[in-house]
Structure formats: structure tokens, C-alpha cells
Design a protein around this motif. Structure first.
Motif, mmCIF file in Angstrom:
data_model
loop_
_atom_site.group_PDB
_atom_site.id
_atom_site.type_symbol
_atom_site.label_atom_id
_atom_site.label_comp_id
_atom_site.label_asym_id
_atom_site.label_seq_id
_atom_site.Cartn_x
_atom_site.Cartn_y
_atom_site.Cartn_z
ATOM 1 N N LEU A 110 0.854 -1.193 0.000
ATOM 2 C CA LEU A 110 0.000 0.000 0.000
ATOM 3 C C LEU A 110 0.881 1.231 0.000
ATOM 4 C CD1 LEU A 110 -0.048 1.529 3.041
ATOM 5 C CD2 LEU A 110 -1.229 -0.593 3.630
ATOM 6 N N THR A 111 0.309 2.314 -0.469
ATOM 7 C CA THR A 111 0.990 3.608 -0.464
ATOM 8 C C THR A 111 0.105 4.581 0.294
ATOM 9 O OG1 THR A 111 1.930 3.128 -2.639
ATOM 10 C CG2 THR A 111 2.017 5.418 -1.886
ATOM 11 N N PRO A 112 0.586 5.179 1.406
ATOM 12 C CA PRO A 112 -0.275 6.035 2.237
ATOM 13 C C PRO A 112 -1.024 7.111 1.456
ATOM 14 C CG PRO A 112 1.774 5.596 3.379
ATOM 15 C CD PRO A 112 1.922 5.010 2.005
ATOM 16 N N ILE A 113 -0.330 7.799 0.535
ATOM 17 C CA ILE A 113 -0.961 8.948 -0.139
ATOM 18 C C ILE A 113 -2.122 8.527 -1.017
ATOM 19 C CG2 ILE A 113 0.457 8.993 -2.237
ATOM 20 C CD1 ILE A 113 0.625 12.083 -1.819
ATOM 21 N N GLU A 114 -2.215 7.240 -1.353
ATOM 22 C CA GLU A 114 -3.345 6.776 -2.165
ATOM 23 C C GLU A 114 -4.613 6.630 -1.329
ATOM 24 O OE1 GLU A 114 -2.108 3.213 -4.107
ATOM 25 O OE2 GLU A 114 -0.727 4.254 -5.460
ATOM 26 N N GLY A 115 -4.456 6.747 -0.018
ATOM 27 C CA GLY A 115 -5.622 6.737 0.862
ATOM 28 C C GLY A 115 -6.162 8.141 1.061
ATOM 29 N N GLU A 116 -7.023 8.300 2.051
ATOM 30 C CA GLU A 116 -7.632 9.611 2.329
ATOM 31 C C GLU A 116 -6.920 10.267 3.511
ATOM 32 O OE1 GLU A 116 -11.908 11.556 3.775
ATOM 33 O OE2 GLU A 116 -11.705 9.384 3.466
ATOM 34 N N LYS A 117 -6.405 11.481 3.286
ATOM 35 C CA LYS A 117 -5.735 12.188 4.376
ATOM 36 C C LYS A 117 -6.776 12.636 5.393
ATOM 37 C CE LYS A 117 -3.842 16.366 4.048
ATOM 38 N NZ LYS A 117 -2.854 17.451 3.715
ATOM 39 N N VAL A 118 -6.567 12.257 6.665
ATOM 40 C CA VAL A 118 -7.553 12.567 7.700
ATOM 41 C C VAL A 118 -7.041 13.595 8.706
ATOM 42 C CG1 VAL A 118 -8.777 10.374 7.498
ATOM 43 C CG2 VAL A 118 -6.820 10.540 9.042
ATOM 44 N N ALA A 119 -5.719 13.780 8.792
ATOM 45 C CA ALA A 119 -5.181 14.753 9.749
ATOM 46 C C ALA A 119 -3.704 14.971 9.478
ATOM 47 C CB ALA A 119 -5.377 14.256 11.192
ATOM 48 N N GLU A 120 -3.192 16.087 9.995
ATOM 49 C CA GLU A 120 -1.757 16.333 9.944
ATOM 50 C C GLU A 120 -1.351 17.231 11.099
ATOM 51 O OE1 GLU A 120 -0.911 18.136 6.169
ATOM 52 O OE2 GLU A 120 -1.384 20.158 6.864
ATOM 53 N N SER A 121 -0.056 17.161 11.468
ATOM 54 C CA SER A 121 0.435 17.964 12.579
ATOM 55 C C SER A 121 1.952 18.060 12.492
ATOM 56 C CB SER A 121 0.030 17.338 13.919
ATOM 57 O OG SER A 121 0.478 18.133 15.003
ATOM 58 N N GLU A 122 2.455 19.200 12.894
ATOM 59 C CA GLU A 122 3.902 19.390 12.922
ATOM 60 C C GLU A 122 4.415 19.109 14.322
ATOM 61 O OE1 GLU A 122 7.004 23.041 12.480
ATOM 62 O OE2 GLU A 122 5.498 22.847 10.873
ATOM 63 N N VAL A 123 5.404 18.238 14.430
ATOM 64 C CA VAL A 123 5.999 17.876 15.714
ATOM 65 C C VAL A 123 7.518 17.981 15.591
ATOM 66 C CG1 VAL A 123 6.223 16.101 17.500
ATOM 67 C CG2 VAL A 123 4.095 16.296 16.208
ATOM 68 N N ASP A 124 8.108 18.841 16.395
ATOM 69 C CA ASP A 124 9.564 19.056 16.378
ATOM 70 C C ASP A 124 10.076 19.358 14.972
ATOM 71 O OD1 ASP A 124 9.658 18.650 19.083
ATOM 72 O OD2 ASP A 124 10.354 16.569 18.969
ATOM 73 N N GLY A 125 9.347 20.195 14.260
ATOM 74 C CA GLY A 125 9.772 20.623 12.940
ATOM 75 C C GLY A 125 9.481 19.647 11.818
ATOM 76 N N VAL A 126 8.868 18.522 12.128
ATOM 77 C CA VAL A 126 8.544 17.516 11.101
ATOM 78 C C VAL A 126 7.029 17.489 10.909
ATOM 79 C CG1 VAL A 126 8.637 15.073 10.474
ATOM 80 C CG2 VAL A 126 10.556 16.119 11.702
ATOM 81 N N LEU A 127 6.595 17.565 9.659
ATOM 82 C CA LEU A 127 5.171 17.504 9.368
ATOM 83 C C LEU A 127 4.762 16.039 9.199
ATOM 84 C CD1 LEU A 127 2.539 19.057 8.767
ATOM 85 C CD2 LEU A 127 3.165 18.969 6.334
ATOM 86 N N TYR A 128 3.830 15.614 10.021
ATOM 87 C CA TYR A 128 3.294 14.246 9.929
ATOM 88 C C TYR A 128 1.885 14.305 9.352
ATOM 89 C CZ TYR A 128 7.125 12.636 12.912
ATOM 90 O OH TYR A 128 8.360 12.336 13.430
ATOM 91 N N GLN A 129 1.578 13.293 8.563
ATOM 92 C CA GLN A 129 0.235 13.187 7.985
ATOM 93 C C GLN A 129 -0.344 11.798 8.261
ATOM 94 O OE1 GLN A 129 0.908 14.239 3.840
ATOM 95 N NE2 GLN A 129 0.632 16.418 4.274
ATOM 96 N N ARG A 130 -1.646 11.781 8.464
ATOM 97 C CA ARG A 130 -2.327 10.513 8.750
ATOM 98 C C ARG A 130 -3.313 10.221 7.626
ATOM 99 N NH1 ARG A 130 -3.755 11.098 14.075
ATOM 100 N NH2 ARG A 130 -1.784 10.134 14.647
ATOM 101 N N TYR A 131 -3.235 9.000 7.100
ATOM 102 C CA TYR A 131 -4.080 8.606 5.977
ATOM 103 C C TYR A 131 -4.932 7.396 6.356
ATOM 104 C CZ TYR A 131 -1.371 11.666 2.940
ATOM 105 O OH TYR A 131 -0.783 12.772 2.378
#
Length: 738
Positions: A110-131
Motif C-alpha cells: 500500500l501507499t499512504p498517499i493513495e488513501g484519504e488524508k484525515v489529519a496532519e500535525s507538525e511535531v519538532d519541525g517535522v510535518l506528519y500526515q495521517r491517511y
């Protein structure tokens, strides 16, 4: 700043700020209570900087873990879940492997970006995304494992997957409209000519046989969870030591196979002195738990010696069955047996070792080295209590077999308590799971005007989730052994519990929410696997929508006649209008008997015990009771379930057998699939078994039945009542079905 942080944490941990009370009025949780609960969880609520760092660490864990600690699914055809990755990894190909509990595997990518992005947040300068992603793979019901790996086959995440059915189990006969009935009993209350002063599993066999012969389809029990053999006055079945194991006070010593081969035990029991002890224990009005437990342990000590000599040392078939039981019980049985062995030793040394907090410090945690040394050095003492669990399980199984052989549709239905006491085995062995700075209870309501504090430390929802809900899985599974139904006391605990900070009164609590969808899914899975019908005690303050949620999940409602009243005019609903998917009952262990209710004995007792704030409250309760009784008469006469010779004016009606039995038959004609009645009401008792809101003020959980089982079933009036109940329930078959 701190206020915003506290509110954020309250939302994260499901601590509610507002709720609707038992009278339908909006209520607000005091801020101090929320802060105290968070402090009990370990948050530095008085230090904004430290609190901010704790929240930061929480966010790191939340976003850096690619998968949740457990995924619960009701879909057999695909698995939907969320993946959290750093933004630069959203296009990276991930390999997945699902390993079923039977060992079969399925693989894919599977490839995360092919799913639906449900949330994102920056933590310690890194942007995380949830799919949100899906794996289209048919999976069987059960407990599986999902593993994610990167392109070079490094495992980056692993989690538990629980695939559950849509609803809990319901027997085909019930689905087809059968109306079942049976008594609900407090097992310890049973009198007989042969028991040792407390009802036991052989009494249960006799009761089951009698009920089965007379058309009943189940016998309901109080929680039979493990209590404290060496501290027997801690007798509340709702404040157990462990909900996974059994209360050994219910063992019938003379029914153990080794007893017949144990000359020493038989000589003890047959001695004049011991017979006299048992006679006094049987004749006592209240259960003498200390006397009963001392007598049983004295005999059981001797029986166990015979078991060691004649079974274990010879490695007989029975010895192997015991070893299999110990192996299946695993760490949990070792914890229980070790706890009981340690407590017995400490109390024998004169300590007030009521629970682990009162033990020497080096023994206050199961994982401590001193405990491990004790287990190794005193193996026989630990084996002894494991053996008693083996015997108790064996005797419960034998009782349920009587029900199966009698053709009862459900047989035994067990009762699952809402928690364990603060000095329990469960806390001793898994302290991280429980919040020790709070206890579970109830806000002020009709049953408890001052609120209730049950003294039970709550399970922390997030900790249970991090443990992939294994504590709940074990709990549900163990309580579905040797029975056809399970009643879950305070089923609202699957949704929320009223947490009271340590040192506060019951009204200063707050509702804390649990992952109800996940817990209901696990309940349904274990219910289907064990073919066990589920009844949820849904009384008290129930939020909108929960009844429908429970019904959709196949959980049977719990309908108490006295509470089924119209909000408009106060009249009692006809039992024909109760939900089909429900158990109906007239009264419960927390309420007065029918006779006690009619005579207002509970109000008089409540006054004597100081349960009411003032005379005005008591006067209003008497007035409401008078009105209730009149409405009951109206309902009974309206349905023709009592003869016209009984006055329609409550001022002229005392509680008689005619009225008592009429009320039971009135409910029996209703539409609910299940009907539970109390033995106390068959024999017209007036004393309650428990008074909510009290502990030492009243001898709760000790009141016996006023008559022996043998006498009860030789009573022709009771025999006629049971025959009428069977006929009435058969006539109600299919009533209320769509």
C-alpha cells in the motif's frame, strides 16, 4: 495557558465537562475534579511548563507511531485503518502482512498517499500526515496481527487486529420468539439441609434441576468472582479480588473426588464438634463468612494433601487435568494463587493484611523479586490455591451440565461486576492498568440521592488500548465459561464511568468515556465464540442513543418494572410494551423485595441508616411510594392480572401472596424475551440483601433466604406459581415480535 492545556488533556482522555443528570437537568463538572483526575494520571497540573512538556511527549508518541496499538473491525471483507507517516514518506511503498490467529498469512502493498488524508500535525519541525487506507482481504472472525515493512523489509510497525461480528450471540429459540423465565439468586443466600452455612455449587445443581423440571430455562447468579479466602468478611460480590477467577467459598468440599479418599477430612467433618459448627453456621440468620471459610479451609487443607499424595505424585489422569488447567490459566492463575497464598501467610502471622497495600513493601507488587522467591520456595502453598480454583471451575461446570442435560435454553447466567477493589489481585498484578487516585461510583440519582462511591479503581482506557484490549478480552472470555448468558453490571461502563477523585464525595466526580465501539465489538466476538447471550444492566443515568447502540450490537436491555413509568402521568408501562430484546424483572439486589417495597421497609431502613438529607426528602419519597403503589394497582387491575376482590384503593391493600404472585404473573405476560424473578419474592421475604450507599451500616451481602431450598420446592403454592409462570410465558411466545 494551564486552563487550555487541561481542557486539551480532558478531551484527549475523554473527561467530560458537562452531562445530563438522573432528573434530566444539565449539570457541570467542577474544574477542580478534572484537575485532580488528570493529576492522578500523572500530569503536572500545577506547573504549566512541565505540563506543556508532557503534552509534547504525548504528541510525539501519537504521530511517530505509524499504527494504532490495536485495530478493531466489523468488516469481514476489508480492513480499514489509519497510517501516520512523515510528509516525505507519504509516497513510499509499504509492505503489509496479516497473520491470522491460526497462522495463515496474507501479504500485499500500500501507499499512504493513495488513501484519504484525515489529519496532519507538525511535531519538532517535522510535518506528519495521517491517511485512512484499506486492505481488501477477507478475514475470519478472531485476533490477528498486522505488520508493516518498508522497501528493504524492515518492520516499521506491528499491531493487533480484532475482527468481530456485528452483534452478540442470541440462541435460535429466542430469535424465534420463545419467552424464557428463571430465578435470579444470590448464591451465598441459599439455605439447604446439607450446605456449610453458605449456598454452594451443589445447592446450585439442586436449584437448576428444580427450575428445569418446572419449565424454567435459566438460573441467574450474583457475581461469583474471587474474593479473599483469608479475609472473608470482605464479602461484596461487586468488590472482588479478581473477576477472572472464582469465589472458592462456593466449593462443596464433600463433592470433591479427593474428599472421598481422604480419611482425615472425613473424620474431621464427621466429628461431633465439626457437625455442631456446621449446624450453627446453617442456622445463622446472616452468612458467617469467617466461620464458613475457616471450616472449609480446614477441610480443604486435608483434601489437598490427599490430592498431592494420590494424584500429583502418581501423575494420574486427574493430575494431568489439573496441570492443563494451570497451564491454560497462565500468568493470571499464578497471580491469583500467589496473592491468596501470600495473604493467608501474612494474616496467619497476625498482620491486618486485608489487601496488598497493607503487606510488607517488598511484596506489594507481583513483579517484585520477593514475590518470585515466595512462589519458588512455597510452591505447594501456591499450588493449593490453584487447586481450589480448579475444583471451583469443575463444580461450576458440573452445575451447568445439569442445566444442559435438563434441556434449559440458557442454563446458568453469570454476572460481571463493574470493577475490583483497591486491595485486589488485579491491581497487585497490573497496576499500570488502573488509576489508583480515583474510584468508580455514580452521581446522585434515584437509587442514591447522595451519589455512590463504590471504592473501585477505574481501568484507564488508554492503557487498555495500549495493551490491545487484552484485559477486556480475558475478562469477557473468562466470565463466559460454563454458562449460557452473561449479565454485565452497569453496562454503561462500556461507554463511560463516573470517576471520583480520591478524598472527594461522590457528587464531585466526572464522567470519563471509554471506546464503546471497540469494547462492544470484542464483547460480540467473545459472545459468538462462547455462544453466550449478553444482558446489559442499563439502569441509572443513560445518555441518548445508547439504548439503540446496545440493541444494534445484540445486547439485551434490563427492564425493572418499578422504573418503567411514563414521564407524563407517572403510570406504569404495560409489560407488553417492553422491548423484546430485554430481560424484565420486578426488582433487583439493590432494591427492596416486593414485600419490603409495599411496606416501605426500605424507606424506614434508609432513615435509620441516615441515607436521606432531611425529613422533607423522606416525606417526598413516602408520597412518591404511595403514588407508585396506587399506579401499580391501576396497572394490575387494568390488565386483569389480580382478582377484583383486591381493592382498587391502595389505602386498603396490604401485600398479600395474591398480590405478590399477581405482580409476577403480570410481568410474565410481557413481551421481553427473558424474565427473571427473585426467590425472595417467591417466599415473601421483606429484608433486602443490599442497601446502596452503605457498607458497615447494614450487613450487606449476608442475608440468607428465610427457607431451605428443599422446603421452597415442596411448597404447593410455589409449585402452582411456577406452573402458571411457565404457562403464561408459553402464551406470550412471539408477543412483541415484528
Amino acid at each position: 495557558m494551564v486552563d487550555k492545556q487541561i481542557q486539551l488533556l480532558c478531551e484527549e482522555h475523554g473527561i467530560e465537562s458537562n452531562y445530563v443528570d438522573a432528573w434530566g437537568n444539565p449539570a457541570t463538572v467542577v474544574p477542580e475534579s478534572k484537575e485532580k483526575l488528570l493529576a492522578a494520571m500523572g500530569y503536572a497540573v500545577d506547573d504549566a511548563e512541565a505540563l506543556g512538556e508532557q503534552i509534547h511527549q504525548m504528541q510525539i508518541r501519537k504521530w511517530q507511531d505509524p499504527l494504532a496499538p490495536v485495530i478493531v473491525s466489523r468488516d469481514l471483507h476489508q480492513l480499514h485503518f489509519e497510517v501516520s507517516v512523515a510528509q516525505q514518506q507519504v509516497s513510499a511503498l509499504l509492505k503489509w502482512t496479516i497473520t491470522q490467529e491460526d497462522g495463515a498469512t496474507h501479504q500485499g502493498t500500500l501507499t499512504p498517499i493513495e488513501g484519504e488524508k484525515v489529519a496532519e500535525s507538525e511535531v519538532d519541525g517535522v510535518l506528519y500526515q495521517r491517511y485512512g487506507v484499506s486492505i481488501h482481504q477477507q478475514l475470519p472472525l478472531g485476533y490477528h496481527t498486522l505488520t508493516l515493512s518498508n522497501a528493504i523489509d524492515e518492520v516499521i510497525a506491528e499491531t493487533s487486529v480484532i475482527v468481530a461480528p456485528r452483534a452478540c450471540f442470541t440462541p435460535d429459540t429466542v430469535k424465534q420468539g420463545a419467552k424464557l423465565w428463571g430465578p435470579s439468586v444470590q448464591l451465598y443466600c441459599l439455605r439447604s439441609t446439607r450446605n456449610w452455612g453458605v449456598g454452594d455449587f451443589t445447592d446450585l445443581e439442586f436449584l437448576i434441576q428444580q427450575i428445569g423440571d418446572k419449565g424454567g430455562d435459566f438460573v441467574g447468579l450474583n457475581p461469583i468472582h474471587a474474593l479473599y479466602p483469608s479475609n472473608p468478611e470482605s464479602a461484596s460480590p461487586y468488590s472482588p479480588s479478581s473477576r477472572r477467577w472464582l469465589n472458592i467459598v462456593y466449593i462443596d468440599v464433600t463433592a470433591i473426588p479427593e474428599y472421598t479418599a481422604c480419611d482425615a477430612a472425613k473424620q474431621l467433618v464427621d466429628s461431633d464438634a465439626f457437625k455442631h459448627r456446621l449446624e450453627l453456621l446453617r442456622e445463622a440468620q446472616w452468612v458467617d463468612y469467617t466461620g464458613v471459610m475457616e471450616a472449609k479451609l480446614e477441610a480443604l487443607d486435608l483434601v489437598f494433601e490427599t490430592f498431592k499424595e494420590q494424584e500429583l505424585r502418581r501423575n494420574t489422569k486427574r493430575a494431568r487435568a489439573f496441570r492443563e488447567f494451570v497451564k491454560a490459566g497462565g500468568e493470571s492463575l499464578l497471580e491469583q494463587a500467589s496473592f491468596d497464598a501470600l495473604q493467608r501467610q501474612f494474616i496467619s502471622q497476625g498482620m491486618n493484611a486485608w489487601g496488598w497495600p497493607a503487606w510488607p513493601e517488598e511484596y506489594q507488587d507481583f513483579s517484585n523479586e520477593a514475590v518470585a522467591k515466595f512462589i519458588k520456595k512455597e510452591k505447594s502453598k501456591v499450588d493449593y490455591f490453584a487447586y481450589l480454583q480448579f475444583v471451583a471451575d469443575e463444580q461450576l461446570q458440573a452445575a451447568n451440565k445439569v442445566a444442559v442435560d435438563a434441556g434449559m435454553k440458557l442454563g446458568i447466567y453469570r454476572d460481571l461486576a463493574v470493577g475490583v477493589s483497591e486491595g485486589s489481585t488485579e491491581l497487585w498484578a497490573n497496576k499500570s492498568l488502573y488509576l489508583q487516585g480515583a474510584s468508580v461510583g455514580a452521581p446522585p440519582d434515584i437509587l442514591g440521592p447522595l451519589g455512590q462511591n463504590w471504592g473501585l479503581p477505574p481501568i484507564e482506557p488508554e492503557t487498555a488500548r495500549q495493551q490491545a484490549y487484552q484485559p477486556f478480552i480475558d475478562l469477557f472470555r473468562s466470565n463466559m465459561r460454563h454458562c449460557g448468558a452473561l449479565r454485565i453490571d452497569h453496562v454503561m461502563a462500556l461507554l463511560r464511568l463516573w470517576w471520583i477523585p480520591a478524598g472527594e464525595t461522590a457528587d464531585k466526580g466526572a464522567y470519563v468515556y471509554y471506546p464503546i465501539d471497540d469494547l462492544l465489538a470484542i464483547l460480540a466476538l467473545e459472545s459468538v465464540r462462547n455462544e453466550c447471550l449478553i444482558i446489559g444492566e442499563d439502569l441509572g443515568t443513560v445518555p441518548d442513543g445508547i439504548f439503540e447502540t446496545l440493541q444494534e450490537n445484540g445486547v439485551y436491555s434490563y427492564r425493572v418494572f418499578f422504573f418503567e413509568r411514563s414521564k407524563e402521568d407517572g403510570g406504569f408501562y404495560s409489560p407488553q410494551h417492553y422491548p423484546v430484546q430485554a430481560m424484565a424483572t420486578l426488582t433487583t439486589h439493590d432494591m427492596p423485595t416486593l414485600k419490603g417495597f409495599w411496606q416501605c421497609d426500605d424507606l424506614l431502613l434508609g432513615k435509620e441508616l441516615g441515607l436521606y438529607r432531611d425529613e422533607e426528602v423522606l416525606r417526598s419519597l413516602y408520597a412518591d411510594r404511595h403514588e407508585s403503589k396506587q399506579r401499580i394497582l391501576d396497572s394490575l387491575h387494568g390488565m386483569g392480572t389480580i382478582p377484583q376482590s383486591v381493592s382498587t384503593d391502595v389505602n386498603w391493600v396490604a401485600m398479600t401472596k395474591e398480590l405478590n404472585y399477581g405482580m409476577q404473573l403480570h410481568l410474565a405476560a410481557g413481551s421481553s424475551a427473558l424474565l427473571a424473578l427473585q426467590l425472595e419474592d417467591w417466599i415473601e421475604m421483606d429484608k433486602p440483601v443490599n442497601v446502596p450507599g452503605t457498607s458497615s451500616e447494614y450487613p450487606n451481602w449476608r442475608r440468607k433466604l428465610s427457607r431451605n431450598l428443599e422446603e421452597i420446592f415442596a411448597d404447593t403454592d410455589i409449585e402452582s406459581l411456577l406452573a402458571e409462570l411457565t404457562t403464561t410465558r408459553e402464551s406470550a411466545n412471539g408477543v412483541g415480535l415484528k
